[in-house]
Every structure is written in C-alpha cells, then in structure tokens.
Design a protein around this motif. Structure first.
Motif, PDB file in Angstrom:
ATOM      1  N   GLU A 117      31.484 -30.968-104.420  1.00 12.09           N
ATOM      2  CA  GLU A 117      30.103 -30.839-103.487  1.00 12.09           C
ATOM      3  C   GLU A 117      30.154 -31.606-102.142  1.00 12.09           C
ATOM      4  O   GLU A 117      29.166 -31.174-101.466  1.00 12.09           O
ATOM      5  CB  GLU A 117      28.885 -31.395-104.359  1.00 12.09           C
ATOM      6  CG  GLU A 117      28.541 -30.720-105.896  1.00 12.09           C
ATOM      7  CD  GLU A 117      27.508 -31.349-106.724  1.00 12.09           C
ATOM      8  OE1 GLU A 117      27.007 -32.616-106.072  1.00 12.09           O
ATOM      9  OE2 GLU A 117      26.964 -31.043-107.433  1.00 12.09           O
ATOM     10  N   ASP A 118      31.162 -32.506-102.096  1.00 11.80           N
ATOM     11  CA  ASP A 118      31.191 -33.161-100.974  1.00 11.80           C
ATOM     12  C   ASP A 118      32.166 -32.269 -99.853  1.00 11.80           C
ATOM     13  O   ASP A 118      32.766 -32.879 -98.716  1.00 11.80           O
ATOM     14  CB  ASP A 118      31.900 -34.557-101.100  1.00 11.80           C
ATOM     15  CG  ASP A 118      30.981 -35.278-101.918  1.00 11.80           C
ATOM     16  OD1 ASP A 118      29.691 -35.026-101.855  1.00 11.80           O
ATOM     17  OD2 ASP A 118      31.612 -36.056-102.757  1.00 11.80           O
ATOM     18  N   ALA A 119      32.567 -31.164-100.022  1.00 11.72           N
ATOM     19  CA  ALA A 119      33.653 -30.502 -99.092  1.00 11.72           C
ATOM     20  C   ALA A 119      32.833 -30.273 -97.833  1.00 11.72           C
ATOM     21  O   ALA A 119      31.685 -30.456 -97.552  1.00 11.72           O
ATOM     22  CB  ALA A 119      33.867 -29.039 -99.629  1.00 11.72           C
ATOM     23  N   ASP A 120      33.708 -30.633 -96.962  1.00 14.73           N
ATOM     24  CA  ASP A 120      33.366 -30.705 -95.427  1.00 14.73           C
ATOM     25  C   ASP A 120      33.363 -29.408 -94.743  1.00 14.73           C
ATOM     26  O   ASP A 120      34.466 -28.823 -94.423  1.00 14.73           O
ATOM     27  CB  ASP A 120      34.413 -31.598 -94.712  1.00 14.73           C
ATOM     28  CG  ASP A 120      34.073 -31.872 -93.106  1.00 14.73           C
ATOM     29  OD1 ASP A 120      33.181 -31.269 -92.794  1.00 14.73           O
ATOM     30  OD2 ASP A 120      34.556 -32.505 -92.413  1.00 14.73           O
ATOM     31  N   LEU A 121      32.290 -28.564 -94.737  1.00 17.62           N
ATOM     32  CA  LEU A 121      32.318 -27.247 -94.224  1.00 17.62           C
ATOM     33  C   LEU A 121      32.228 -26.988 -92.641  1.00 17.62           C
ATOM     34  O   LEU A 121      32.565 -26.280 -92.142  1.00 17.62           O
ATOM     35  CB  LEU A 121      31.058 -26.508 -94.660  1.00 17.62           C
ATOM     36  CG  LEU A 121      30.776 -26.589 -96.155  1.00 17.62           C
ATOM     37  CD1 LEU A 121      29.340 -25.848 -96.586  1.00 17.62           C
ATOM     38  CD2 LEU A 121      32.162 -26.088 -96.888  1.00 17.62           C
ATOM     39  N   SER A 122      31.806 -28.139 -92.182  1.00 16.47           N
ATOM     40  CA  SER A 122      31.677 -28.008 -90.607  1.00 16.47           C
ATOM     41  C   SER A 122      32.787 -28.548 -89.776  1.00 16.47           C
ATOM     42  O   SER A 122      33.226 -28.164 -88.825  1.00 16.47           O
ATOM     43  CB  SER A 122      30.450 -28.987 -90.053  1.00 16.47           C
ATOM     44  OG  SER A 122      30.535 -30.207 -90.665  1.00 16.47           O
ATOM     45  N   GLY A 123      33.839 -29.622 -90.361  1.00  9.75           N
ATOM     46  CA  GLY A 123      34.814 -30.168 -89.784  1.00  9.75           C
ATOM     47  C   GLY A 123      36.119 -30.153 -90.824  1.00  9.75           C
ATOM     48  O   GLY A 123      37.181 -30.426 -90.000  1.00  9.75           O
ATOM     49  N   GLY A 124      36.144 -29.414 -91.822  1.00 12.31           N
ATOM     50  CA  GLY A 124      37.226 -29.507 -92.614  1.00 12.31           C
ATOM     51  C   GLY A 124      37.775 -28.341 -92.371  1.00 12.31           C
ATOM     52  O   GLY A 124      37.668 -27.367 -91.398  1.00 12.31           O
ATOM     53  N   VAL A 125      38.900 -27.763 -93.533  1.00 10.73           N
ATOM     54  CA  VAL A 125      39.723 -26.441 -93.409  1.00 10.73           C
ATOM     55  C   VAL A 125      38.940 -25.617 -94.450  1.00 10.73           C
ATOM     56  O   VAL A 125      38.570 -25.905 -95.539  1.00 10.73           O
ATOM     57  CB  VAL A 125      41.075 -26.929 -93.972  1.00 10.73           C
ATOM     58  CG1 VAL A 125      41.833 -25.699 -93.876  1.00 10.73           C
ATOM     59  CG2 VAL A 125      41.582 -27.952 -92.937  1.00 10.73           C
ATOM     60  N   VAL A 126      38.794 -24.381 -93.813  1.00 15.67           N
ATOM     61  CA  VAL A 126      38.160 -23.209 -94.662  1.00 15.67           C
ATOM     62  C   VAL A 126      38.832 -22.082 -94.489  1.00 15.67           C
ATOM     63  O   VAL A 126      39.182 -21.688 -93.510  1.00 15.67           O
ATOM     64  CB  VAL A 126      36.588 -23.056 -93.904  1.00 15.67           C
ATOM     65  CG1 VAL A 126      36.142 -21.856 -94.936  1.00 15.67           C
ATOM     66  CG2 VAL A 126      35.665 -24.237 -93.909  1.00 15.67           C
ATOM     67  N   SER A 127      39.229 -21.574 -95.865  1.00 15.67           N
ATOM     68  CA  SER A 127      40.013 -20.406 -95.868  1.00 15.67           C
ATOM     69  C   SER A 127      39.158 -19.174 -95.798  1.00 15.67           C
ATOM     70  O   SER A 127      37.945 -18.884 -96.232  1.00 15.67           O
ATOM     71  CB  SER A 127      40.870 -20.410 -97.331  1.00 15.67           C
ATOM     72  OG  SER A 127      40.276 -20.419 -98.285  1.00 15.67           O
ATOM     73  N   ALA A 128      39.551 -17.850 -95.504  1.00 18.07           N
ATOM     74  CA  ALA A 128      39.015 -16.854 -95.342  1.00 18.07           C
ATOM     75  C   ALA A 128      40.082 -15.745 -95.258  1.00 18.07           C
ATOM     76  O   ALA A 128      41.317 -15.938 -94.718  1.00 18.07           O
ATOM     77  CB  ALA A 128      38.163 -16.612 -94.049  1.00 18.07           C
ATOM     78  N   GLN A 129      39.785 -14.556 -95.607  1.00 18.69           N
ATOM     79  CA  GLN A 129      40.596 -13.291 -95.547  1.00 18.69           C
ATOM     80  C   GLN A 129      40.855 -12.868 -94.190  1.00 18.69           C
ATOM     81  O   GLN A 129      39.811 -12.787 -93.536  1.00 18.69           O
ATOM     82  CB  GLN A 129      40.266 -12.116 -96.409  1.00 18.69           C
ATOM     83  CG  GLN A 129      41.297 -11.259 -96.542  1.00 18.69           C
ATOM     84  CD  GLN A 129      40.982 -10.017 -97.531  1.00 18.69           C
ATOM     85  OE1 GLN A 129      39.855  -9.813 -97.939  1.00 18.69           O
ATOM     86  NE2 GLN A 129      41.945  -9.106 -97.782  1.00 18.69           N
ATOM     87  N   THR A 130      41.969 -12.449 -93.844  1.00 24.52           N
ATOM     88  CA  THR A 130      42.371 -12.213 -92.302  1.00 24.52           C
ATOM     89  C   THR A 130      41.578 -10.750 -91.945  1.00 24.52           C
ATOM     90  O   THR A 130      41.344 -10.056 -92.840  1.00 24.52           O
ATOM     91  CB  THR A 130      43.869 -11.768 -92.287  1.00 24.52           C
ATOM     92  OG1 THR A 130      44.755 -13.104 -92.693  1.00 24.52           O
ATOM     93  CG2 THR A 130      44.221 -11.153 -90.903  1.00 24.52           C
ATOM     94  N   ALA A 131      40.991 -10.710 -90.789  1.00 31.77           N
ATOM     95  CA  ALA A 131      40.130  -9.724 -90.214  1.00 31.77           C
ATOM     96  C   ALA A 131      39.146  -9.404 -90.673  1.00 31.77           C
ATOM     97  O   ALA A 131      38.766  -8.196 -90.744  1.00 31.77           O
ATOM     98  CB  ALA A 131      41.207  -8.287 -90.045  1.00 31.77           C
ATOM     99  N   THR A 132      38.485 -10.329 -91.347  1.00 30.43           N
ATOM    100  CA  THR A 132      37.123  -9.943 -91.936  1.00 30.43           C
ATOM    101  C   THR A 132      36.128 -11.018 -91.039  1.00 30.43           C
ATOM    102  O   THR A 132      36.264 -11.588 -90.082  1.00 30.43           O
ATOM    103  CB  THR A 132      37.227 -10.653 -93.281  1.00 30.43           C
ATOM    104  OG1 THR A 132      37.148 -12.285 -93.192  1.00 30.43           O
ATOM    105  CG2 THR A 132      37.933 -10.059 -94.255  1.00 30.43           C
ATOM    106  N   ILE A 133      34.874 -10.540 -91.359  1.00 28.36           N
ATOM    107  CA  ILE A 133      33.720 -10.898 -90.529  1.00 28.36           C
ATOM    108  C   ILE A 133      33.590 -12.694 -90.677  1.00 28.36           C
ATOM    109  O   ILE A 133      33.111 -13.344 -90.162  1.00 28.36           O
ATOM    110  CB  ILE A 133      32.289 -10.219 -90.604  1.00 28.36           C
ATOM    111  CG1 ILE A 133      31.789 -10.233 -92.207  1.00 28.36           C
ATOM    112  CG2 ILE A 133      32.269  -9.176 -90.241  1.00 28.36           C
ATOM    113  CD1 ILE A 133      30.603  -9.835 -92.431  1.00 28.36           C
ATOM    114  N   GLN A 134      33.927 -12.876 -92.175  1.00 24.31           N
ATOM    115  CA  GLN A 134      33.739 -14.138 -92.536  1.00 24.31           C
ATOM    116  C   GLN A 134      34.800 -14.963 -91.702  1.00 24.31           C
ATOM    117  O   GLN A 134      34.775 -16.077 -91.212  1.00 24.31           O
ATOM    118  CB  GLN A 134      34.169 -14.509 -93.943  1.00 24.31           C
ATOM    119  CG  GLN A 134      33.021 -13.660 -95.006  1.00 24.31           C
ATOM    120  CD  GLN A 134      32.899 -12.162 -95.365  1.00 24.31           C
ATOM    121  OE1 GLN A 134      33.997 -11.578 -94.800  1.00 24.31           O
ATOM    122  NE2 GLN A 134      31.977 -11.876 -95.638  1.00 24.31           N
TER     123      GLN A 134
END
Length: 241
Positions: A117-134
C-alpha cells in the motif's frame, strides 16, 4: 471460344470478389480478457467473440492473425492484416497514423497495482507496456517509467521488485489481483484515459471501416454488445446507455 472466355472472366471476377470479402483481423493474443490464446492455440476472449459477430453482421469472412503489440500498428499499415482488434484505445496520436471505428468499449479506467500500500506512485518506478496510453501517462507523471513488450512482463517487474507498481487497464488487472491471494493490490486512484476502445484500420480502407461501424452500431442498438461486455468483464462493467 468467346463463351469460354466470358465464363473464365466471370469466374475470375467471382474469385476476386471472394478474396475481397476475406478480412484479416490482427490481435495481440496476450491481454485477457480482451484477447488471449486458449489451450487449443486459438485466439480467444472478448475481442474474438466480438470480431466474429461483427464479421457475421458485415457479411465478411474473417481470419485471425496474432502479432506482437509493439509492431501492431506498423504491420497494419504495411498490409500484414486489415484490422487491429486488440484492446487499442482511440487516441489523437494514433488517429494520425491509422483510422478507427467508433468505440466498441466505452472509456474505462486505468489503475495502479503494487505489492504494498506504500508504493511510491509519483516518484517511484512504474512499469507499463510499451506503446500504450498508460506508458505515455507515466512518462509525463514524474515517476520513472520502465517499459516492457508484454503485459505479463509488467506484472513480473512488480513481483520481482524491479518496479514499485504497474499501471494498466483496470479490466486487465482485476483478475490478476483477485487470483494473487493478497500478493497484489490496487493502490492510488483510478485514472480515466483515452476515448474508448475501437478497431484500427488503414486510412485508405474507408469502406471497410463503414461496414464495421454499421455492425458495431447494430450490436449497440439490439443490446448484444452490452451483454457481451458483461459476460467478459463482469456485471459492473461500463456499458452503453
């Protein structure tokens, strides 16, 4: 002889018309419940069922072609298949390269999933699929984006600690969270992105786009599309009013 020539010409024309009615449907086959490969090695999922119904209503013979996500638009443009039906959100950027039908899924939420629950969404590392809107959203969010070719790799990055969270379509993430026995959890707020999901076609294929648009409209009007959406995404899925 003249009769034989005319008969041959008629047969050639008929064959040509038959070929024109065969449409190759390009999909990723790796993004359940939108599309996936089943135990028989066949394309399955919401978009397989939808695509087959659209082809039936448009009186087209459709063949399914699997293609990796990161090259799915270039291979459409180069003629490897005739449509993209692969959970692709309609965006202005993509619309500059290809055309879209009207959406067959209304705009839905994207979401973050992490192991804490403490994951850093604003300054951490976030994975996403290449070439997606995400991926595009994370790149501008202030977080560090790490991209992967397949959706499975984005989830693996969270599980092995390579990323603090994954950002993807919530519809894709829900069953993964439910099946994780508490290992994965939703964190942060949902984010609405894109203009819904539509079929991608070459800009030169306006007639084909019109046929699929008409078929999508008929499915919206008779309730078939809403029933199909609920079947694959649950009773609480966003549907058409």
């Amino acid at each position: 002889m003249k009769k034989l020539i005319l008969t041959a010409a008629a047969l050639a024309l008929t064959a040509g018309m038959g070929m024109a009615q065969t449409v190759r449907m390009g999909t990723e086959g790796a993004y359940p419940p939108y599309n996936f490969i089943n135990d028989k090695g066949e394309v399955d999922g919401f978009e397989r069922e939808l695509g087959d119904e659209l082809c039936k209503r448009a009186e087209l013979t459709c063949e399914w072609v699997k293609n990796d996500w990161d090259s799915i638009i270039p291979n459409l443009v180069s003629g490897n298949y005739d449509t993209i039906i692969a959970g692709m959100s309609i965006t202005d950027e993509r619309d500059e390269v290809i055309d879209f039908t009207q959406n067959y899924l209304p705009p839905t939420a994207s979401a973050y999933v992490a192991t804490s629950e403490d994951a850093d969404l604003s300054g951490g590392v976030v994975s996403a699929q290449t070439a997606t809107i995400q991926a595009g959203y994370i790149a501008e969010s202030g977080a560090t984006l790490v991209e992967f070719a397949t959706p499975e790799e984005t989830i693996a990055a969270v599980r092995n600690g390579e990323a603090d969270a994954v950002f993807a379509d919530k519809d894709y993430l829900v069953p993964l969270v439910e099946e994780s026995n508490g290992e994965l959890m939703f964190v942060g707020d949902d984010v609405p992105l894109g203009g819904g999901v539509g079929m991608g076609l070459r800009e030169s294929d306006g007639e084909l786009r019109g046929k699929f648009d008409a078929a999508i409209t008929s499915m919206k009007e008779d309730g078939t599309l809403n029933a199909m959406i609920r079947k694959w995404f649950g009773e609480n899925a966003a549907v058409y009013e």
